[in-house]
Design a protein around this motif. Structure first.
Motif, PDB file in Angstrom:
ATOM      1  N   MET A 105       0.916  -1.067   0.290  1.00  0.00           N
ATOM      2  CA  MET A 105       0.122  -0.034  -0.309  1.00  0.00           C
ATOM      3  C   MET A 105       0.677   1.419   0.101  1.00  0.00           C
ATOM      4  N   GLY A 106       2.243   0.980   0.768  1.00  0.00           N
ATOM      5  CA  GLY A 106       2.629   2.649   1.156  1.00  0.00           C
ATOM      6  C   GLY A 106       3.521   2.186  -0.859  1.00  0.00           C
ATOM      7  N   ALA A 107       4.071   1.710  -1.381  1.00  0.00           N
ATOM      8  CA  ALA A 107       4.131   1.410  -2.791  1.00  0.00           C
ATOM      9  C   ALA A 107       3.200   2.134  -3.648  1.00  0.00           C
ATOM     10  N   ILE A 108       1.322   2.067  -3.605  1.00  0.00           N
ATOM     11  CA  ILE A 108       1.265   2.349  -4.022  1.00  0.00           C
ATOM     12  C   ILE A 108       0.666   3.717  -3.955  1.00  0.00           C
ATOM     13  N   GLN A 109       0.232   4.178  -2.793  1.00  0.00           N
ATOM     14  CA  GLN A 109       0.474   5.677  -2.324  1.00  0.00           C
ATOM     15  C   GLN A 109       1.428   6.811  -3.242  1.00  0.00           C
ATOM     16  N   GLN A 110       2.163   6.410  -3.011  1.00  0.00           N
ATOM     17  CA  GLN A 110       3.688   6.679  -3.161  1.00  0.00           C
ATOM     18  C   GLN A 110       4.176   7.190  -4.487  1.00  0.00           C
ATOM     19  N   LEU A 111       3.137   6.241  -5.420  1.00  0.00           N
ATOM     20  CA  LEU A 111       3.124   6.395  -6.963  1.00  0.00           C
ATOM     21  C   LEU A 111       3.973   5.611  -7.818  1.00  0.00           C
ATOM     22  N   GLU A 112       4.236   4.190  -7.198  1.00  0.00           N
ATOM     23  CA  GLU A 112       6.132   3.547  -7.116  1.00  0.00           C
ATOM     24  C   GLU A 112       6.221   2.538  -8.267  1.00  0.00           C
ATOM     25  N   ASN A 113       6.450   2.842  -8.719  1.00  0.00           N
ATOM     26  CA  ASN A 113       6.930   1.972  -9.498  1.00  0.00           C
ATOM     27  C   ASN A 113       7.221   0.321  -9.606  1.00  0.00           C
ATOM     28  N   ALA A 114       6.930  -0.924  -8.572  1.00  0.00           N
ATOM     29  CA  ALA A 114       6.703  -1.876  -7.765  1.00  0.00           C
ATOM     30  C   ALA A 114       6.373  -3.448  -8.259  1.00  0.00           C
ATOM     31  N   THR A 115       6.833  -4.727  -8.396  1.00  0.00           N
ATOM     32  CA  THR A 115       6.047  -5.612  -8.654  1.00  0.00           C
ATOM     33  C   THR A 115       6.792  -6.566  -7.395  1.00  0.00           C
ATOM     34  N   PHE A 116       5.433  -7.130  -6.450  1.00  0.00           N
ATOM     35  CA  PHE A 116       5.559  -8.013  -5.784  1.00  0.00           C
ATOM     36  C   PHE A 116       5.005  -9.823  -6.636  1.00  0.00           C
ATOM     37  N   PHE A 117       5.902 -10.919  -5.884  1.00  0.00           N
ATOM     38  CA  PHE A 117       4.926 -12.031  -5.987  1.00  0.00           C
ATOM     39  C   PHE A 117       4.556 -12.259  -4.508  1.00  0.00           C
ATOM     40  N   VAL A 118       3.437 -12.787  -4.147  1.00  0.00           N
ATOM     41  CA  VAL A 118       2.990 -13.928  -2.756  1.00  0.00           C
ATOM     42  C   VAL A 118       2.713 -15.207  -2.940  1.00  0.00           C
ATOM     43  N   ASP A 119       4.189 -15.109  -1.928  1.00  0.00           N
ATOM     44  CA  ASP A 119       4.769 -16.483  -2.205  1.00  0.00           C
ATOM     45  C   ASP A 119       3.456 -17.536  -0.651  1.00  0.00           C
ATOM     46  N   GLY A 120       2.874 -18.180  -0.488  1.00  0.00           N
ATOM     47  CA  GLY A 120       1.869 -19.128   0.555  1.00  0.00           C
ATOM     48  C   GLY A 120       1.883 -20.436   0.246  1.00  0.00           C
ATOM     49  N   PRO A 121       1.342 -21.733   0.486  1.00  0.00           N
ATOM     50  CA  PRO A 121       0.799 -22.644   0.707  1.00  0.00           C
ATOM     51  C   PRO A 121      -0.926 -22.728   0.399  1.00  0.00           C
ATOM     52  N   GLY A 122      -1.674 -23.732  -0.367  1.00  0.00           N
ATOM     53  CA  GLY A 122      -3.027 -23.329  -0.278  1.00  0.00           C
ATOM     54  C   GLY A 122      -3.493 -23.206   1.121  1.00  0.00           C
ATOM     55  N   GLY A 123      -4.804 -21.913   0.978  1.00  0.00           N
ATOM     56  CA  GLY A 123      -5.866 -22.294   2.468  1.00  0.00           C
ATOM     57  C   GLY A 123      -4.530 -20.887   4.167  1.00  0.00           C
ATOM     58  N   THR A 124      -3.645 -20.293   3.684  1.00  0.00           N
ATOM     59  CA  THR A 124      -2.978 -19.367   3.978  1.00  0.00           C
ATOM     60  C   THR A 124      -3.190 -17.982   3.915  1.00  0.00           C
ATOM     61  N   GLY A 125      -4.827 -18.064   2.553  1.00  0.00           N
ATOM     62  CA  GLY A 125      -5.291 -16.619   3.152  1.00  0.00           C
ATOM     63  C   GLY A 125      -4.550 -15.571   2.125  1.00  0.00           C
ATOM     64  N   LYS A 126      -4.240 -16.209   0.373  1.00  0.00           N
ATOM     65  CA  LYS A 126      -3.582 -15.244  -0.210  1.00  0.00           C
ATOM     66  C   LYS A 126      -4.877 -14.928  -0.610  1.00  0.00           C
ATOM     67  N   THR A 127      -6.104 -15.002  -1.114  1.00  0.00           N
ATOM     68  CA  THR A 127      -6.886 -15.398  -1.998  1.00  0.00           C
ATOM     69  C   THR A 127      -8.019 -14.028  -1.300  1.00  0.00           C
ATOM     70  N   ASP A 128      -7.659 -14.002   0.647  1.00  0.00           N
ATOM     71  CA  ASP A 128      -8.500 -12.916   1.078  1.00  0.00           C
ATOM     72  C   ASP A 128      -7.820 -11.391   0.935  1.00  0.00           C
ATOM     73  N   LEU A 129      -6.712 -11.466   0.905  1.00  0.00           N
ATOM     74  CA  LEU A 129      -5.541 -10.689   0.309  1.00  0.00           C
ATOM     75  C   LEU A 129      -6.143 -10.621  -0.323  1.00  0.00           C
ATOM     76  N   TYR A 130      -6.030 -10.300  -1.861  1.00  0.00           N
ATOM     77  CA  TYR A 130      -6.072  -9.646  -3.006  1.00  0.00           C
ATOM     78  C   TYR A 130      -7.525  -9.419  -2.854  1.00  0.00           C
ATOM     79  N   CYS A 131      -8.488  -9.861  -2.284  1.00  0.00           N
ATOM     80  CA  CYS A 131      -9.360  -9.067  -1.887  1.00  0.00           C
ATOM     81  C   CYS A 131     -10.060  -7.957  -1.606  1.00  0.00           C
ATOM     82  N   ALA A 132      -8.735  -8.400  -0.373  1.00  0.00           N
ATOM     83  CA  ALA A 132      -8.557  -6.371   0.569  1.00  0.00           C
ATOM     84  C   ALA A 132      -8.136  -6.158   0.171  1.00  0.00           C
ATOM     85  N   LEU A 133      -6.913  -6.132  -1.086  1.00  0.00           N
ATOM     86  CA  LEU A 133      -6.426  -4.735  -2.068  1.00  0.00           C
ATOM     87  C   LEU A 133      -7.083  -4.457  -2.646  1.00  0.00           C
ATOM     88  N   LEU A 134      -8.013  -5.430  -3.297  1.00  0.00           N
ATOM     89  CA  LEU A 134      -9.232  -4.638  -4.479  1.00  0.00           C
ATOM     90  C   LEU A 134     -10.429  -4.079  -3.944  1.00  0.00           C
TER      91      LEU A 134
END
Length: 218
Positions: A1-30
């Motif tokens: 969120m900091g990169a978004i607010q500062q209008l920075e160019n950035a690339t992230f990769f979210v790595d985690g086993p199934g069931g650890t909440g990746k989808t919830d994270l994406y929904c919250a960001l969207l």
């Protein structure tokens, strides 16, 4: 969120086993970032962040195409047109997915290997190859007592056979469909209605239709 607010160019990769909440994270960001847009191109131009879920399943050509498309639309010569990219997925979960099985050990590099760093599959995951007999064994394992469940939607949607080629898909589909006990019935498909102003419903047009959908009836 900091990169978004500062209008920075950035690339992230979210790595985690199934069931650890990746989808919830994406929904919250969207939910935090999404705003109404009237046009797809304008939406891409105005978007600050792009979330790509299950990126581990994609061919690298898809990423390259998206990179070029975003650069063209934004006229910004930065990776992905300067958008903040959030890729997500689980390299341990590239198909097949087996919960609480040895794939996690393989993904973490903890599984014993044999010659040439190859991992030997567990006996419980393997059907010895004996030509047609092995294929029938596979179908029986995935679709047990199929003839008793042909009208059971829950039974059907909970099962699938994943294959590497369309040729294998067609072969398996034909074998499984032929196991259904009922007679074959041909159903014709048409995407118009009687009062269609283009008169596509007229008999002479209907007679020229070659699209056929084959279904089994109960």
């Amino acid at each position: 969120m900091g990169a978004i607010q500062q209008l920075e160019n950035a690339t992230f990769f979210v790595d985690g086993p199934g069931g650890t909440g990746k989808t919830d994270l994406y929904c919250a960001l969207l939910a935090s970032l999404r705003s109404k847009q009237s046009d797809l191109a304008k939406l891409i131009q105005r978007a600050k962040t792009i979330i790509w879920y299950e990126a581990t399943m994609m061919h690298h050509h898809a990423f390259e195409a998206l990179d070029r498309t975003f650069t063209d639309l934004t006229d910004i010569d930065l990776p992905f047109g300067g958008k903040i990219m959030i890729f997500g997925g689980d390299f341990r979960q590239v198909l097949p997915v087996i919960r609480k099985e040895f794939l996690l050990r393989v993904g973490d590099g903890n599984e014993d290997v044999i010659m040439d760093d190859m991992v030997k599959l567990l006996e419980c995951m393997v059907i010895p190859w004996e030509s047609e007999h092995s294929i029938n064994q596979l179908i029986a394992k995935i679709f047990p007592d199929l003839e008793d469940h042909i009208n059971d939607a829950t039974y059907m949607v909970e099962r699938a056979v994943v294959t590497p080629t369309n040729e294998d898909v067609d072969m398996l589909n034909e074998k499984i469909i032929n196991m259904f006990p009922d007679l074959l019935k041909t159903m014709y498909s048409f995407d118009s209605v009687e009062d269609d102003p283009r008169n596509f419903y007229q008999p002479e047009f209907l007679n020229s239709i070659s699209l056929v959908v084959c279904l089994r009836t109960s």
